[in-house]
Structure formats: C-alpha cells, structure tokens
Design an enzyme around this catalytic site. Structure first.
Site, PDB file in Angstrom:
ATOM      1  N   GLU A   1       0.878  -1.199  -0.062  1.00 48.41           N
ATOM      2  CA  GLU A   1      -0.058  -0.095  -0.021  1.00 48.41           C
ATOM      3  C   GLU A   1       0.785   1.213   0.085  1.00 48.41           C
ATOM      4  O   GLU A   1       0.662   2.118  -0.610  1.00 48.41           O
ATOM      5  CB  GLU A   1      -1.117   0.004   1.343  1.00 48.41           C
TER       6      GLU A   1
ATOM      7  N   ASP B   1      -4.528  -9.484  -8.453  1.00 43.68           N
ATOM      8  CA  ASP B   1      -4.647  -8.348  -9.481  1.00 43.68           C
ATOM      9  C   ASP B   1      -3.307  -7.562 -10.167  1.00 43.68           C
ATOM     10  O   ASP B   1      -3.095  -7.878 -11.145  1.00 43.68           O
ATOM     11  CB  ASP B   1      -5.633  -7.459  -9.116  1.00 43.68           C
TER      12      ASP B   1
ATOM     13  N   GLU C   1     -18.541  -5.714  -3.327  1.00 49.19           N
ATOM     14  CA  GLU C   1     -17.121  -6.409  -3.368  1.00 49.19           C
ATOM     15  C   GLU C   1     -17.261  -7.769  -3.647  1.00 49.19           C
ATOM     16  O   GLU C   1     -16.102  -8.034  -4.317  1.00 49.19           O
ATOM     17  CB  GLU C   1     -16.734  -6.132  -1.787  1.00 49.19           C
TER      18      GLU C   1
ATOM     19  N   GLU D   1     -12.242   0.536 -10.057  1.00 47.91           N
ATOM     20  CA  GLU D   1     -11.680  -0.247 -11.327  1.00 47.91           C
ATOM     21  C   GLU D   1     -12.648  -0.219 -12.425  1.00 47.91           C
ATOM     22  O   GLU D   1     -12.257  -0.303 -13.674  1.00 47.91           O
ATOM     23  CB  GLU D   1     -11.530  -1.693 -10.594  1.00 47.91           C
TER      24      GLU D   1
HETATM   25  C1  DMJ Z   1      -6.174   0.497  -5.401  1.00 46.76           C
HETATM   26  O1  DMJ Z   1      -5.465   0.870  -4.100  1.00 46.76           O
HETATM   27  C2  DMJ Z   1      -4.978  -0.038  -6.412  1.00 46.76           C
HETATM   28  O2  DMJ Z   1      -5.827  -0.281  -7.471  1.00 46.76           O
HETATM   29  C3  DMJ Z   1      -4.913  -1.506  -5.984  1.00 46.76           C
HETATM   30  O3  DMJ Z   1      -4.235  -2.027  -6.730  1.00 46.76           O
HETATM   31  C4  DMJ Z   1      -6.074  -2.232  -5.566  1.00 46.76           C
HETATM   32  N1  DMJ Z   1      -7.226  -1.536  -5.678  1.00 46.76           N
HETATM   33  C5  DMJ Z   1      -7.315  -0.103  -5.194  1.00 46.76           C
HETATM   34  C6  DMJ Z   1      -8.540   0.335  -5.077  1.00 46.76           C
HETATM   35  O4  DMJ Z   1      -9.763  -0.419  -5.381  1.00 46.76           O
END
Ligand code: DMJ
Length: 572
Positions: free
Chosen positions: A138, A278, A371, A392
């Site tokens: 993060e 992802d 979600e 997204e």
């Molecule tokens: C973001 O912090 C980034 O896109 C991360 O890769 C996963 N998704 C969150 C937001 O949904």
C-alpha cells in the site's frame, strides 16, 4: 404575411435547437452529442473531485484520509490492515496521504497552482522517520508512486510550474522512503515482508505471510525510483522478488494468492484475477512497457494465457487451484473490474468489452459494484456487501473508450458519476457504501477515490492531458512516462529494419483481438516513446503487416487486420 426578418430569426432559433435537422448523415449526430456530453460530464467530475479534495483539506489534512460523515480524519496509512496500532506514536499526524494521492489528479484537471502549492508543502513538512508499521504494498503504490510521479510531473517543462522553488524535494523524500523499504526484502527468498516499520525496519515476530500482489507489484515504482536516482538497488530487489515469485508458479503457469516469504511456500493455492493477485498481472505487462525488458513480456504472456485458459468462463472470471486448474470459487469481485482495462492495453478488445459489460450490468443492478458477488448462487457474499468507492470499473471504461471511441462507454461513465453522486455524496465528502442492499454509508473516503476514481472518470471525458504524451498509469493511477532512457536496450524486434515476417506468424489465425476499428497510437511524431513507430498511412489502413508500426503505448508491433486496419492483433 410574416415579416422576412421574423422568419429568418425563427429559422435560426430552430437551427440552434435542432442543429442536425438538415443533416442526412446520422453519423454526424454522435460526435456532437459526445462532445457536448463529455464537456458537461467533465465538469461534473471536476466538481466531485473538488468536493472530496476540499473537504479533505478542511477536515482531515495533514492526516491521511477523510471521514466524511463525522468530518474528521483517520491516519489510515498505518491502519491499512494493521491491527497493531500500538506502534503509532502519540504525536503522529499522518503523512498527508490523500494530498500525495491527489497530486497527479490536480495536474490532469489543469490546476497547476494547487499542484505546486501541494508539492512545496510536502517538500517542507513530510518525514518518514516515524515509528509506524505500514503495509509495504500500500505504501509503495500510494506514497512512493505518488511522490515519484509527482516529481516527474513537477520537473516536466510542459506543466508550466515555477521551477525555481522546486529542488527535487519529492524525489529526495521518495528515495528516503525507498531506503526504508529495503529491510523488508532481506529474507532468505528475496520475497519482501508485507509489513515494515518505517523507523525500525522489520518488527520482531513479524508475520511472514504475504500476497502475490504484495511481492509482485513493486517494480514500477521501485524501478522508476532507480531510474531517477541512478541507484539500481530498488529495481534490483523488486525484480529479484518478481523472479522468485514467478519461479514458484505451477506447471500450469498459475500462482496462488498468499505465500510465506521465509520458506517460499504457498499458503493459499486458490487464486483468480482479483484481490491479492490483480496488480501482479498488471505490473508484468506495464513493466514491459515502461522498461522494455522482454523478460516481463514473456512472463506476462504465459500468465495471461493461463488466466484465459483456467479462470475465464465466458465473460466471467472464477478462481482456480494453481496446482490443478480446477475451479474453486465462482465469484465476481469488485477488484476484478480492472481486468478489461488491462486487456485493452494488450489489444484484446473484444474480450475486454464483453467482461466490462457484465461488470456494468452488476453495477446497474445494485447501483454500485459490490465487493463480492457469488456467481454460482447469484447472490451477494453475506459479509462483503460493501463498495468503498473503488475505481476499477471507471478505469476499464476509460481504457475502452480510448480504444474504441464508442460513445456507449461515455454513457457508462455518466451512470457511474450519477450513482456516486446519488448514493455516496454527503456534505463532508464522498462516503464508502457499507451495504449495497441498503446503501448504508461508512465513514471513510479512501485516498484512491481521488487518485483513481475521479481521475479515470475525468480522463474518460477529457483526455487532453494525454495528448502528445505517452504515460502508463500505476495500479494506483499515478502516471509514469514511457521514456527511451528507461529502456535498457530496445528489444531487437522493435527495430523496424530487423523485422522479418516469419511465415508461421503470417499464417497465424487472428483471434480475440479487435473486431473494432482501433488505432490507439496517434500520428504525432512528438509522442515521447521508447518504441513508437507510426503506421505507414495516417488513417491506419493497411494491406500488409509491413505497413503497420509499433504501438506507442504497449511497444508491441502492430499488424494488419483482416478488415485492413493496423492494430494490436494477437496471433496464435
Ligand atoms: C487501489 O489501491 C489499487 O488499484 C490497488 O491495486 C487495488 N485496488 C485499490 C482500489 O480499489
């Protein structure tokens, strides 16, 4: 008889109201509608961004994120998944996370004054020498990515900033942060710990469990930091972790979701394209674009084919066991909605379009994207009914509109904007949805709402920032330029004189790519790209592959479609 002037005046009014009345070509209607719609919607998105930003600055800054219902704050950088809040010092005031995350959005929306003000404030006030345990992934995508991207934008001469006052302070901060990340990589496997204390390094008895995206989504930010500072360490540790992770794939080229950084063993064998994995896929491909290494492309290509083979079920993606490829969980997760956007970059537009439509269908059904939605039971997951303002779907909508210019995506964007305003806007900002069945709100405005959700919606309706520029966006929506200098060496296949068109390639069957007329690269020779070669004809029409160039965004060679357009066709 009516006076002539009256008739002429009336006709003029009529023409203003119905400008296309004498225009027999309905194809003219769309662009005018689209242009007007884009303008109106752009202003709506701008208003949304500033409603979120101004409230953050008033009620939360310099803390990390805004609590819009109580008009207060949370120091969420250290709270993201962190149960050990006792490690936060009493006098910790946050790291202005939302301000850092807003920097590139401010510039994209044309507010260089506020961008500059924010850059200078951060330059003088932020320190990472704090006893705070943060999540490496993060902190990397939000803080390091935000700083590195903002530094590049601040030093870009086209942004009309007063450069005198900026003396690379954001890069100095970024490097300081990058150094604090390094102890996390000090493991027997080179795979990084998920958590790091910014002041003291890895804590005693720290958990050794992390996720695939936690290990595999560091290369863009750390690589860019190395390129900017000249210190290869950051790129080196990120690539080493990525290579180790890739070596742990199964014989089916699948990876799991969680693993142990000390033993290098998988903990959770089931995986899909959503939570925990992802951005691993995203970074393999984007690292190839940004740094030009064929190694990244090879990894991505194998991984992408495995995803399409084992996870895909029509337009949906389920999860599967990495060892057997057998389906495990049949669920749609909100994070998966980034996948169509990635597919646009790959050139797999038809697949992107069909998945995107399904995600939007679920959005329309609930008003926002829940979600987790159980596909096999056609119901919401009992405990994951929330929507935390995620970007997204907007992200994929932006990419699909860029690629197709199909105004249907503008309507999708409009619907997303309307829902956000209807369900999540409160006096103190934008609030996450706790339960999509009741639209009960939660007191949290995540920083990615400003970094990504608003940014992608804005770019959908106004992409003027991207004209003559070649950026890739990190997983947190921070733009990084594709620069010739950052490519170690252009792969030989990108050098047009070296192209030899193998028979097998020529005879390949064209699959799954664009059934639409898609020409992502423009003709402008000014585009800053390490690999861009324009198509032979300005209208991108072609008879043979030799008339097609190299795509400026993906660095893949374009080929001539059966319909006679240059594009990123996949050959099998
Ligand atoms: C973001 O912090 C980034 O896109 C991360 O890769 C996963 N998704 C969150 C937001 O949904």
């Amino acid at each position: 008889m009516l006076p002539r002037e009256f008739i002429v005046a009336w006709m003029l009014v009529f023409l203003v109201i119905f400008p296309n009345i004498f225009n027999p070509c309905t194809c003219q209607l769309e662009p005018r509608w689209a242009a007007k719609k884009r303008h109106v919607m752009r202003e709506k998105v701008r208003k949304m961004f500033y409603h979120a930003y101004d409230n953050y600055m008033t009620h939360a800054f310099p803390h990390d994120e805004l609590k819009p219902l109580t008009k207060s704050f949370t120091d969420s950088l250290s709270e993201l998944g962190n149960l050990r809040l006792e490690h936060l010092p009493q006098d910790y005031n946050g790291s202005a996370l939302t301000l850092i995350e807003s920097l590139s959005s401010l510039l994209i929306m044309g507010n260089s004054t506020e961008f500059e003000r924010a850059v200078l404030w951060l330059s003088q006030n932020i320190t990472f020498h704090v006893d705070a345990r943060v999540n490496l992934f993060e902190c990397n995508i939000r803080v390091l990515g935000g700083l590195v991207s903002a530094h590049i934008l601040a030093t870009d001469s086209t942004n009309r900033l007063v450069h005198g006052a900026y003396k690379n302070q954001l890069l100095i901060l970024a490097e300081d942060l990058g150094k604090r990340f390094l102890p996390a990589f000090n493991t027997p496997t080179g795979l990084p710990y998920a958590w790091i204390n910014l002041k003291y390094g890895v804590m005693v008895d720290e958990t050794t469990e992390t996720s695939t995206s936690g290990c595999g989504s560091l290369i863009l930010e750390m690589g860019a930091l190395s390129q900017l500072t000249g210190d290869p360490t950051y790129e080196y540790v990120a690539i080493r972790a990525l290579r180790k992770l890739w070596s742990m794939r199964s014989s089916l080229n699948l990876l799991g979701t969680t693993l142990d950084v000390v033993t290098g063993d998988w903990i959770e064998y089931s995986a899909g394209i959503g939570a925990g994995v992802d951005s691993f896929y995203e970074y393999l491909f984007k690292a190839h674009i940004l740094f030009g290494k064929e190694e990244f492309w090879r990894m991505f290509h194998s991984a992408y084919l495995a995803v399409q083979k084992y996870f895909r079920h029509g337009p949906w993606y389920h999860e599967a066991d990495m060892r057997t490829g057998k389906a495990t969980y049949w669920q749609l997760t909100s994070l998966q909605a980034f996948w169509p956007g990635l597919q646009v970059l790959v050139g797999d537009i038809a697949a992107a379009n069909s998945s995107h439509r399904e995600f939007f269908h679920v959005w329309e059904k609930f008003g926002v994207l829940p979600e987790r939605y159980l596909l096999d039971h056609q119901m919401l997951h009992p405990t994951e009914k929330y929507y935390p303002l995620r970007p997204e779907l907007a992200e994929s909508t932006f990419y699909l509109y860029q690629a197709t210019k199909d105004s249907w995506y503008l309507k999708v964007g409009e619907s997303i904007v309307n829902s956000l305003n209807l369900y999540t806007k409160v006096e103190g900002g934008f609030a996450s949805v706790r339960d999509v069945t009741t639209m009960q709100l939660e007191d949290h405005q995540h920083s990615f709402f400003l970094a990504e959700t608003c940014k992608y919606l804005y770019l959908l309706f106004d992409d003027s920032f991207l004209v003559d520029r070649n950026y890739i966006f990190t997983t947190e929506g921070h733009p990084l330029p594709v620069l010739r200098d950052w490519h170690d060496r252009l792969p030989e296949s990108y050098i047009s004189t070296n192209w030899s068109f193998a028979q097998s390639e020529k005879q390949g069957r064209r699959t799954s790519a664009m059934s639409l007329q898609v020409c992502p690269a423009n003709d402008n020779q000014q585009v800053e790209s390490a690999c861009h070669i324009t198509d032979a004809r300005a209208d991108h029409r072609c008879f043979t592959d030799e008339e097609c160039g190299v795509d400026s965004t993906t660095c893949r060679r374009r080929s001539c479609s059966m319909a006679g357009y240059c594009g990123l066709w996949l050959l099998v």
